[in-house]
Design a protein around this motif. Structure first.
Motif, mmCIF file in Angstrom:
data_model
loop_
_atom_site.group_PDB
_atom_site.id
_atom_site.type_symbol
_atom_site.label_atom_id
_atom_site.label_comp_id
_atom_site.label_asym_id
_atom_site.label_seq_id
_atom_site.Cartn_x
_atom_site.Cartn_y
_atom_site.Cartn_z
ATOM 1 N N ASN A 109 0.852 -1.006 0.124
ATOM 2 C CA ASN A 109 0.162 -0.030 0.138
ATOM 3 C C ASN A 109 0.909 1.234 -0.078
ATOM 4 O OD1 ASN A 109 -2.364 -1.554 0.163
ATOM 5 N ND2 ASN A 109 -1.914 -1.616 2.397
ATOM 6 N N ASN A 110 0.472 2.245 -0.865
ATOM 7 C CA ASN A 110 1.445 3.505 -0.966
ATOM 8 C C ASN A 110 0.859 4.314 0.254
ATOM 9 O OD1 ASN A 110 1.283 6.447 -2.552
ATOM 10 N ND2 ASN A 110 3.084 5.356 -2.610
ATOM 11 N N VAL A 111 2.060 4.642 1.029
ATOM 12 C CA VAL A 111 1.644 5.558 2.220
ATOM 13 C C VAL A 111 2.408 6.851 2.151
ATOM 14 C CG1 VAL A 111 1.300 3.586 3.691
ATOM 15 C CG2 VAL A 111 3.539 4.204 3.434
ATOM 16 N N VAL A 112 3.414 6.974 1.461
ATOM 17 C CA VAL A 112 4.177 8.444 1.112
ATOM 18 C C VAL A 112 4.642 8.624 -0.317
ATOM 19 C CG1 VAL A 112 6.011 9.853 1.903
ATOM 20 C CG2 VAL A 112 4.716 8.315 3.630
ATOM 21 N N ARG A 113 4.284 9.704 -0.715
ATOM 22 C CA ARG A 113 4.942 10.155 -2.040
ATOM 23 C C ARG A 113 5.726 11.516 -1.978
ATOM 24 N NH1 ARG A 113 -0.127 9.428 -6.110
ATOM 25 N NH2 ARG A 113 -0.322 6.982 -6.187
ATOM 26 N N SER A 114 7.060 11.588 -2.127
ATOM 27 C CA SER A 114 8.029 12.690 -2.009
ATOM 28 C C SER A 114 8.248 13.039 -3.489
ATOM 29 C CB SER A 114 9.049 12.086 -1.267
ATOM 30 O OG SER A 114 8.766 11.817 0.107
ATOM 31 N N SER A 115 8.064 14.222 -3.674
ATOM 32 C CA SER A 115 8.351 14.726 -5.076
ATOM 33 C C SER A 115 9.126 16.077 -5.095
ATOM 34 C CB SER A 115 7.000 15.151 -5.861
ATOM 35 O OG SER A 115 6.213 14.122 -5.781
ATOM 36 N N ASN A 116 10.053 16.239 -6.167
ATOM 37 C CA ASN A 116 10.389 17.438 -6.551
ATOM 38 C C ASN A 116 10.098 17.820 -8.000
ATOM 39 O OD1 ASN A 116 12.667 18.681 -4.782
ATOM 40 N ND2 ASN A 116 13.427 16.512 -4.751
ATOM 41 N N THR A 117 9.646 19.207 -8.180
ATOM 42 C CA THR A 117 9.199 19.709 -9.534
ATOM 43 C C THR A 117 9.928 20.689 -9.864
ATOM 44 O OG1 THR A 117 7.365 20.932 -8.619
ATOM 45 C CG2 THR A 117 6.823 18.737 -8.861
ATOM 46 N N TYR A 118 10.120 20.981 -11.319
ATOM 47 C CA TYR A 118 10.489 22.017 -11.905
ATOM 48 C C TYR A 118 9.850 22.097 -13.190
ATOM 49 C CZ TYR A 118 14.061 19.994 -15.122
ATOM 50 O OH TYR A 118 14.654 19.238 -15.780
ATOM 51 N N THR A 119 9.935 23.366 -13.768
ATOM 52 C CA THR A 119 9.450 23.542 -15.084
ATOM 53 C C THR A 119 10.800 24.252 -15.758
ATOM 54 O OG1 THR A 119 7.281 24.194 -14.490
ATOM 55 C CG2 THR A 119 7.937 24.942 -16.763
ATOM 56 N N ASN A 120 11.195 23.390 -17.007
ATOM 57 C CA ASN A 120 12.223 23.943 -17.757
ATOM 58 C C ASN A 120 11.875 25.035 -18.746
ATOM 59 O OD1 ASN A 120 12.364 22.153 -20.546
ATOM 60 N ND2 ASN A 120 11.391 21.135 -19.076
ATOM 61 N N SER A 121 11.470 25.998 -18.466
ATOM 62 C CA SER A 121 11.109 27.052 -19.396
ATOM 63 C C SER A 121 12.386 28.300 -19.192
ATOM 64 C CB SER A 121 9.791 27.828 -18.791
ATOM 65 O OG SER A 121 9.914 28.591 -17.537
ATOM 66 N N THR A 122 12.110 29.127 -20.265
ATOM 67 C CA THR A 122 13.118 29.960 -20.206
ATOM 68 C C THR A 122 13.213 30.933 -18.903
ATOM 69 O OG1 THR A 122 12.563 30.634 -22.492
ATOM 70 C CG2 THR A 122 13.754 32.122 -21.452
ATOM 71 N N SER A 123 12.164 31.269 -18.198
ATOM 72 C CA SER A 123 12.290 31.936 -16.982
ATOM 73 C C SER A 123 12.792 31.042 -15.740
ATOM 74 C CB SER A 123 11.022 32.197 -16.653
ATOM 75 O OG SER A 123 9.997 31.246 -16.247
ATOM 76 N N THR A 124 12.755 29.932 -15.853
ATOM 77 C CA THR A 124 13.330 28.916 -14.779
ATOM 78 C C THR A 124 14.637 28.372 -15.130
ATOM 79 O OG1 THR A 124 11.896 27.316 -15.436
ATOM 80 C CG2 THR A 124 10.997 28.784 -13.722
ATOM 81 N N GLY A 125 14.915 28.406 -16.338
ATOM 82 C CA GLY A 125 16.278 27.760 -16.854
ATOM 83 C C GLY A 125 15.817 26.299 -17.524
ATOM 84 N N THR A 126 16.634 26.231 -18.412
ATOM 85 C CA THR A 126 16.395 24.872 -19.347
ATOM 86 C C THR A 126 17.545 23.847 -19.163
ATOM 87 O OG1 THR A 126 17.344 26.016 -21.252
ATOM 88 C CG2 THR A 126 15.208 26.412 -20.927
#
Length: 217
Positions: free
Chosen positions: A142-159
């Motif tokens: 049974n899934n009990v924890v989900r840990s995540s990192n997210t980012y958007t590789n757009s021009t403003s945040t870096g590609t």
């Protein structure tokens, strides 16, 4: 009649020890047999009931204070190197198992689980889409924890975002006596190829461990 009562009470006070099924009592009341109490009440919420009866190998009964009973912590596993798995994929990627540990508890215990899983991005993405780096913790499937990192590789945040990230988490669960599975899995999306995102490895800070905590009585 009065003389009879006087002699009886005097005899009991001199003897000072009473035996049941024994002629050689060693305490004030010495029972050679089993004990049964037909009526008992639940005093869990009554703070004045703070003594716990105990006995030695000879059956001598005494008590200890409830707050002196020990909590015992037992290490179940402690892993600092994890297999490296390709976790990338396009769309909703299916989680891939990184490490699955089997534990056996001899009695019910609180199990404390913690993990720190490295996530490596070796090649920069330039498609402008959001990337999610996720690590799952499963207990008995049974899934009990989900840990995540997210980012958007757009021009403003870096590609050109690359390097090592860490997904961390912890979980406490009460498990019964028996065998249980504790598993961490990885998934990364949206990546064109599975090898674009790797979870696990032998980096500093890598950790997957579990401890059992139970009353030592």
């Amino acid at each position: 009649m009065k003389i009879f009562y006087f002699i009886s009470l005097f005899s009991l006070s001199i003897q000072a020890q009473v035996g049941i099924n024994t002629t050689t009592p060693s305490r004030t009341l010495d029972v050679n047999g089993t004990l049964r109490v037909r009526t008992q009440t639940d005093q869990s919420s009554n703070t004045s009931y703070n003594n716990v009866l105990i006995s030695d190998s000879n059956g001598n009964v005494d008590y200890v204070k409830k707050n002196t009973l020990n909590q015992q912590m037992v290490e179940l596993f402690n892993i600092t190197t994890l297999p490296s798995i390709n976790a990338g994929g396009s769309g909703t990627a299916v989680p891939v198992s990184i490490s699955n540990q089997s534990i056996t508890l001899t009695k019910p215990a609180f199990v404390i689980i913690s993990y720190s899983v490295p996530v490596t991005l070796s090649a920069p993405a330039a498609d402008g889409r959001m990337k999610i780096l996720r690590t799952h913790l499963n207990v008995n499937g049974n899934n009990v924890v989900r840990s995540s990192n997210t980012y958007t590789n757009s021009t403003s945040t870096g590609t050109n975002l690359t390097g090592i990230f860490y997904n961390t988490g912890s979980y406490i669960v009460l498990l019964g006596a028996g065998t249980h599975s504790i598993e961490i899995l990885g998934t990364c999306f949206d990546f064109a190829a599975a090898s674009n995102c790797v979870q696990g490895g032998a980096f500093a800070g890598t950790l997957f461990q579990a401890h059992a905590m139970y009353n030592d009585y």
